[in-house]
Design an enzyme around this catalytic site. Structure first.
Site, PDB file in Angstrom:
ATOM      1  N   SER A 115      45.675  35.657  52.609  1.00  0.00           N
ATOM      2  CA  SER A 115      44.869  36.511  53.485  1.00  0.00           C
ATOM      3  C   SER A 115      44.849  37.958  53.016  1.00  0.00           C
ATOM      4  O   SER A 115      44.793  38.882  53.805  1.00  0.00           O
ATOM      5  CB  SER A 115      45.417  36.441  54.900  1.00  0.00           C
ATOM      6  N   GLY A 116      44.897  38.147  51.705  1.00  0.00           N
ATOM      7  CA  GLY A 116      44.643  39.473  51.130  1.00  0.00           C
ATOM      8  C   GLY A 116      43.155  39.774  51.259  1.00  0.00           C
ATOM      9  O   GLY A 116      42.449  39.085  52.009  1.00  0.00           O
ATOM     10  N   LYS A 149      39.414  37.804  30.593  1.00  0.00           N
ATOM     11  CA  LYS A 149      38.542  38.973  30.814  1.00  0.00           C
ATOM     12  C   LYS A 149      39.355  40.244  31.041  1.00  0.00           C
ATOM     13  O   LYS A 149      38.915  41.336  30.711  1.00  0.00           O
ATOM     14  CB  LYS A 149      37.625  38.734  31.998  1.00  0.00           C
TER      15      LYS A 149
END
Lengths: 392, 392
Positions: free
Chosen positions: B41-42, B244
């Site tokens: 739940s960030g 990336k």
């Protein structure tokens, strides 16, 4: 292996590798060094002339030192621009504050500039090309070769014509292309960048040392600050160079709408997909790798979408609700955003051949720009007409 | 065809196309609607929980309405965060000012959150994953399926392990991945973006209407503002999502050096090439198209290189000459730049298997970050060790 060993090893590899490329380099020679000419002296034309002249001076075994650059003559405070360039060694009008090599000679006479050239580099605005090739016809060496640095293509009744093919048709000489993620002022300042040169070795190739090949072109354009990869795929780099401007307009729309980085990246992803599809459909000889692996492909797309005229015009359209035409007048000082022309030409061509539905982003940009379709519809137009269906 | 006709035709195509996708959509049902749980739940966890809860509410034939989200309990001004989320329907700590659907229920009990779930969506920081799966072991449905929204991979003695494979190993359930050009705050605000979901249909697939397949996943994650493409290639999107961040560090270096847009685009081009090469070398089942055609590939690379923690840290390193460690402390408030960890892990792995020379950009980033190699050498390291030799 410890970090320090690792580093030493890296240095060893680097120096071995440099030796190798030096020794490879030394064997590129010409029986009679090639005479190089540049046609065009805008900011990109002058920048490329600088690159080329630096290499001609450094490689006397391959190139004649003097490089002529054709300049459309004009007067700056009463003094001819060519005279200023040849004394001050700066193009004060189009590339101020950049020192040019002294072996680069500005020449106001197009015929004189090109008549003895073995390699002619074209770097003029698209709309002048026809007039210049018309003047040159019959006055150049029949053995000359050319490289076009122009972006874009001609769309006519016959379909899409590459500008390099146009030059070949008009002048009867083989022509390749140079394209890449190259904002001219950064290359002029010798900030590191990359580019792609594409050249197809013609059937009448006269042999190594007697004619232009990929190694000669690498020597002509590669600099420590301007890394060149030479490939065959002239069509691929030309298509990518033209269509990226349509994608940049779409990027400008979503930026102007305040949709953020995710949306801009999505546009570039979809745009790259449509560029590849367009290339494969109309130039099946072009290679998919060119689009996603060359500077002229994905890198140029990224640079173009990060700024420049097309993005600016489209952002302003989104913010103000004004038409493309009006915004162009207000913010571009008489210059044009190439994407506006290209998206219309591409639309007309795709309509003529019944392929509009295959290119939902290109079509959406056209409809937004010319038919007042609200730009908020961009995602749904892409989704509903889009690539996903092809995959199923 | 006149422009107006063209526009009408476009509208027709759009509405036909929408009808088609609506009718396709309506046939996705489940015999017993699936229960969905979100672990984490960030800001990204809460955002994805919002997306999922919206879709569960809209598709009662396919999903149970209530979505539980596991929240690491903490007190905000003395009130438990779960209580605030369940009354105020906002995650005031990690995603303030974004309204969450009322069918999204914050739950501080991990086992209770996941024990009845048919689909478990993981979205926690990498370092917590091991502890959470350890707790869940033996308490979840053996028929459950999972999707990992975590970026990165584990590098150990066995090589590179995907986090989705780690979840499968730990919990014995099939696990796919979700990755894309998705800065969480923009998705939370419902600005248009795209993502990629990858899921490999397992051998014990129980059949349509009884088990998770690509159409179920599209229904679970696709929103009008969050366009989802579902593919098979879990490895491809995971590799791209991890690597990336190394490329973003290199982008930060050239940005901090003031080298401009051409250089940043060149870094992204080279980086994309090395990502593809890494994928093909270590996960030969991954597809090249995933990297250049999916949101999780080229688009996420572009977004990540346009900003974020990795770019910020690297830019600051270039500007100040400070070490990565020092800069991280000074500007990230205890958070970390994932690229710094990933480039070290990748270096160690490539060293162990003797493939460092195949990845000059990744290696250059490592050498600059950990061994003090001057970042100005980046272009020459890329050139000399680089892709061009492969092509010859």
């Amino acid at each position: 292996m410890a970090a320090a060993d690792r580093l030493n090893q890296t240095s060893d590899i680097l120096s071995q590798s440099m030796k190798k490329s030096d020794s490879t380099a030394s064997i590129v020679t010409a029986e009679v060094p090639y005479k190089v000419a540049v046609v065009g002296s805008g900011n990109w034309g002058t920048t490329i002339a600088k690159v080329v002249a630096e290499n001609c001076k450094e490689n006397p075994q391959l190139f004649q030192e003097r490089v002529d650059m054709w300049v459309f003559e004009e007067k700056i405070d009463g003094v001819p621009l060519t005279k200023i360039i040849n004394t001050k060694h700066q193009n004060v009008k189009y590339l101020p504050n950049i020192d040019l090599p002294e072996n680069l000679v500005a020449n106001p006479d197009l015929i004189e500039t090109t008549k003895d050239a073995d390699i002619i580099v074209f770097n003029v605005p698209h709309q002048f090309l026809g007039r210049l090739t018309h003047q040159m016809k019959g006055h150049i060496k029949p053995t000359a070769r050319a490289i076009s640095c122009l972006k874009g293509f001609e769309v006519g009744a016959k379909g899409v014509q590459l500008l390099s093919d146009y030059i070949t048709e008009e002048l009867g000489i083989e022509c390749g292309a140079l394209s890449g993620a190259n904002l001219a002022p950064e290359v002029a300042k010798e900030h590191w960048s990359e580019t792609t040169v594409a050249y197809h070795i013609p059937k009448d190739f006269r042999g190594e040392g007697k004619d232009v090949d990929h190694r000669v072109l690498k020597k002509l354009f590669h600099r420590p600050y301007f890394h060149v990869n030479v490939i065959d795929d002239v069509a691929g780099i030309s298509i990518a160079g033209a269509l990226k401007n349509i994608v940049a307009l779409a990027c400008g729309f979503v930026t102007g709408l305040g949709w953020g980085s995710n949306a801009a990246a999505a546009i570039q992803r979809v745009g790259l997909g449509e560029i590849i599809k367009f290339g494969r459909m109309f130039f099946p000889e072009s290679k998919v790798e060119t689009y996603y692996q060359e500077s002229a492909g994905v890198a140029d797309l990224i640079t173009t979408c990060s700024g420049g005229r097309n993005v600016r015009v489209a952002t302003e359209m989104a913010k103000t609700g004004k038409s493309a035409e009006q915004v162009e007048k207000e913010i571009l000082n008489g210059q044009s955003a190439q994407g506006l022309i290209t998206c219309k030409e591409v639309h007309q061509w795709l309509e003529a051949c019944g392929h509009i539905d295959d290119f939902p982003l290109f079509e959406a940009v056209y409809q937004i720009t010319y038919n007042g379709v609200p730009m908020e519809k961009l995602p749904s137009m892409i989704e509903e007409l889009g690539l996903e269906e092809d995959k199923e």
